[in-house]
Design an enzyme around this catalytic site. Structure first.
Site, mmCIF file in Angstrom:
data_model
loop_
_atom_site.group_PDB
_atom_site.id
_atom_site.type_symbol
_atom_site.label_atom_id
_atom_site.label_comp_id
_atom_site.label_asym_id
_atom_site.label_seq_id
_atom_site.Cartn_x
_atom_site.Cartn_y
_atom_site.Cartn_z
ATOM 1 N N ALA A 1 44.618 28.665 -47.678
ATOM 2 C CA ALA A 1 44.558 28.191 -46.284
ATOM 3 C C ALA A 1 43.506 27.103 -46.107
ATOM 4 C CB ALA A 1 44.255 29.366 -45.351
ATOM 5 N N HIS B 1 45.919 42.112 -32.033
ATOM 6 C CA HIS B 1 45.561 43.422 -32.581
ATOM 7 C C HIS B 1 44.142 43.851 -32.192
ATOM 8 C CE1 HIS B 1 48.840 43.120 -35.975
ATOM 9 N NE2 HIS B 1 49.339 43.308 -34.761
ATOM 10 N N CYS C 1 37.140 51.926 -23.845
ATOM 11 C CA CYS C 1 36.796 53.262 -23.348
ATOM 12 C C CYS C 1 38.055 54.061 -23.061
ATOM 13 C CB CYS C 1 35.941 53.143 -22.092
ATOM 14 S SG CYS C 1 35.506 54.763 -21.423
ATOM 15 N N GLN D 1 46.386 37.974 -35.606
ATOM 16 C CA GLN D 1 46.442 39.416 -35.855
ATOM 17 C C GLN D 1 45.063 39.903 -36.296
ATOM 18 O OE1 GLN D 1 50.345 40.389 -38.182
ATOM 19 N NE2 GLN D 1 49.852 38.255 -38.572
HETATM 20 N N1 APR Z 1 45.073 31.436 -48.029
HETATM 21 C C1 APR Z 1 46.279 31.675 -47.463
HETATM 22 N N2 APR Z 1 46.881 32.872 -47.510
HETATM 23 C C2 APR Z 1 46.248 33.871 -48.160
HETATM 24 C C3 APR Z 1 44.986 33.699 -48.780
HETATM 25 C C4 APR Z 1 44.406 32.398 -48.695
HETATM 26 N N3 APR Z 1 43.216 32.117 -49.241
HETATM 27 N N4 APR Z 1 44.626 34.874 -49.344
HETATM 28 C C5 APR Z 1 45.610 35.734 -49.105
HETATM 29 N N5 APR Z 1 46.596 35.147 -48.386
HETATM 30 C C6 APR Z 1 47.858 35.713 -47.905
HETATM 31 C C7 APR Z 1 48.442 36.763 -48.830
HETATM 32 O O1 APR Z 1 49.290 36.141 -49.790
HETATM 33 C C8 APR Z 1 49.231 37.619 -47.848
HETATM 34 O O2 APR Z 1 50.558 37.157 -47.711
HETATM 35 O O3 APR Z 1 47.572 36.364 -46.698
HETATM 36 C C9 APR Z 1 48.486 37.424 -46.513
HETATM 37 C C10 APR Z 1 47.707 38.636 -46.052
HETATM 38 O O4 APR Z 1 48.600 39.663 -45.762
HETATM 39 P P1 APR Z 1 48.126 41.086 -45.216
HETATM 40 O O5 APR Z 1 47.003 41.607 -46.062
HETATM 41 O O6 APR Z 1 49.319 41.937 -45.078
HETATM 42 O O7 APR Z 1 47.493 40.741 -43.783
HETATM 43 P P2 APR Z 1 48.250 40.516 -42.399
HETATM 44 O O8 APR Z 1 49.565 39.876 -42.606
HETATM 45 O O9 APR Z 1 47.285 39.827 -41.505
HETATM 46 O O10 APR Z 1 48.463 41.996 -41.906
HETATM 47 C C11 APR Z 1 49.053 42.210 -40.655
HETATM 48 O O11 APR Z 1 48.638 44.539 -40.832
HETATM 49 O O12 APR Z 1 47.457 46.484 -41.238
HETATM 50 C C12 APR Z 1 47.773 45.534 -40.339
HETATM 51 O O13 APR Z 1 46.657 45.309 -38.333
HETATM 52 C C13 APR Z 1 46.614 44.853 -39.663
HETATM 53 O O14 APR Z 1 46.652 42.711 -38.552
HETATM 54 C C14 APR Z 1 46.960 43.391 -39.751
HETATM 55 C C15 APR Z 1 48.475 43.425 -39.998
#
Ligand code: APR
Length: 228
Positions: A215, A105, A113, A87
Site C-alpha cells: 500500500a 467497525h 457504555c 474497517q
Molecule cells: N499493503 C497492502 N495490502 C496488504 C499489506 C500491505 N503492506 N499487507 C497486507 N495486506 C493485505 C493482505 O494481503 C490482506 O488481503 O491486507 C489484507 C488484510 O486482510 P485482513 O487481515 O483480513 O484484514 P481486513 O480485510 O481489514 O479484515 C476485515 O475482519 O476481523 C475483522 O473486524 C476485523 O476489520 C476487520 C475485518
C-alpha cells in the site's frame, strides 16, 4: 469525480499494526469467538478488555505511513468528494491528515457504555472497569463492532456508494461482510472499481482493475495519477 476509498488492515500493516488473516495476523494467536463477539465479552470480559487494551496501547508506538498520507493529500484536493470508509479501528488515517473518515467497525480510542449507550474518547485501559464519564455506570466496553453486530454508519456509506464514480479498496482481504460487498454494490450503480492490495483479495475478480503490491507504494502512485 466522487471517490470512496474502503480501507482494511493492509493499509496499516507497514506502520506495524498486525493484520487479521495474514501469517502472524491477529487471528492467528486468538480465536475470533474468544475476543471479537458479544458472547465473548459476556463470558470473559477481562480477556476481551486485555486484548483491546493491548492494541490501544500499541497504537502509541506506530505512525501513519505514505499510504495514509497520500489519502489525506487526495482529500485536500477533492474535499467532500472523497470519503474514506475504514474497517480499521486504529487512528492512522486521522493522524495522517484525513478528516472525512468513517470507522465502520468502531475505534480503539473510544469506549462505548452499555448503560447509557454513550461513546466517549478513550485512551486508557478498560480492564480495570472505570466508570462511564457520562453516566458513571461501570459498563464500558471497547467501542468496536464485533462479529454478529451491525457496523456503524451503514446508511451514510450506502448513500455515498450510490453516487460514487470510483470505488477503491485498499488492503482488505474481502473476507468480511458487509464491506466485502461494497465493490459489487458500487459497481452495479455505475462506479468504476479498483483494488489496491498486497495479494489478490477473495473478491479480486469483482473489480474492474486490480493492482498488487504494498500500500505504501500503490496508494501514493494512484493518488498522483488521480491528481494528474
Ligand atoms: N499493503 C497492502 N495490502 C496488504 C499489506 C500491505 N503492506 N499487507 C497486507 N495486506 C493485505 C493482505 O494481503 C490482506 O488481503 O491486507 C489484507 C488484510 O486482510 P485482513 O487481515 O483480513 O484484514 P481486513 O480485510 O481489514 O479484515 C476485515 O475482519 O476481523 C475483522 O473486524 C476485523 O476489520 C476487520 C475485518
Amino acid at each position: 469525480m466522487r471517490v470512496v476509498v474502503l480501507t482494511g488492515a493492509g493499509i496499516s500493516a507497514e506502520s506495524g499494526v498486525p493484520t487479521f488473516r495474514d501469517a502472524d495476523g491477529l487471528w492467528e494467536g486468538h480465536r475470533v469467538e474468544d475476543v471479537a463477539t458479544p458472547e465473548a465479552f459476556d463470558h470473559q470480559p477481562s480477556v476481551v478488555h486485555r486484548f483491546y487494551d493491548a492494541r490501544r496501547a500499541a497504537l502509541l508506538a506506530v505512525q501513519p505511513n505514505p499510504a495514509h498520507h497520500a489519502l489525506a493529500r487526495l482529500e485536500a484536493a477533492l474535499g467532500d468528494d472523497l470519503l474514506v470508509v475504514t474497517q480499521n479501528i486504529d487512528d492512522l488515517h486521522e493522524r495522517g491528515g484525513s478528516t472525512r473518515v468513517l470507522h465502520m467497525h468502531g475505534e480503539l480510542r473510544s469506549a462505548l457504555c452499555r448503560g447509557c449507550g454513550g461513546r466517549s474518547p478513550w485512551d486508557h485501559e478498560l480492564a480495570d472497569l472505570p466508570p462511564c464519564p457520562r453516566c458513571g455506570v461501570t459498563e464500558l466496553r471497547p467501542d468496536v463492532v464485533w462479529f454478529g453486530e451491525v457496523p456503524y454508519e451503514m446508511e451514510r456509506i450506502q448513500q455515498t456508494l450510490d453516487r460514487t464514480d470510483l470505488f477503491v479498496s485498499v488492503g482488505t482481504s474481502g473476507a468480511v461482510y458487509p464491506a466485502a460487498g461494497f465493490v459489487q454494490y458500487a459497481g452495479r450503480r455505475g462506479a468504476r472499481t479498483l483494488e489496491l492490495n498486497l495479494m489478490p483479495s477473495e473478491g479480486t475478480h469483482l473489480f474492474d482493475e486490480a493492482r498488487h503490491g504494498p500500500a505504501s507504494e500503490l496508494v501514493p502512485a494512484w493518488v498522483d495519477e488521480v491528481l494528474g
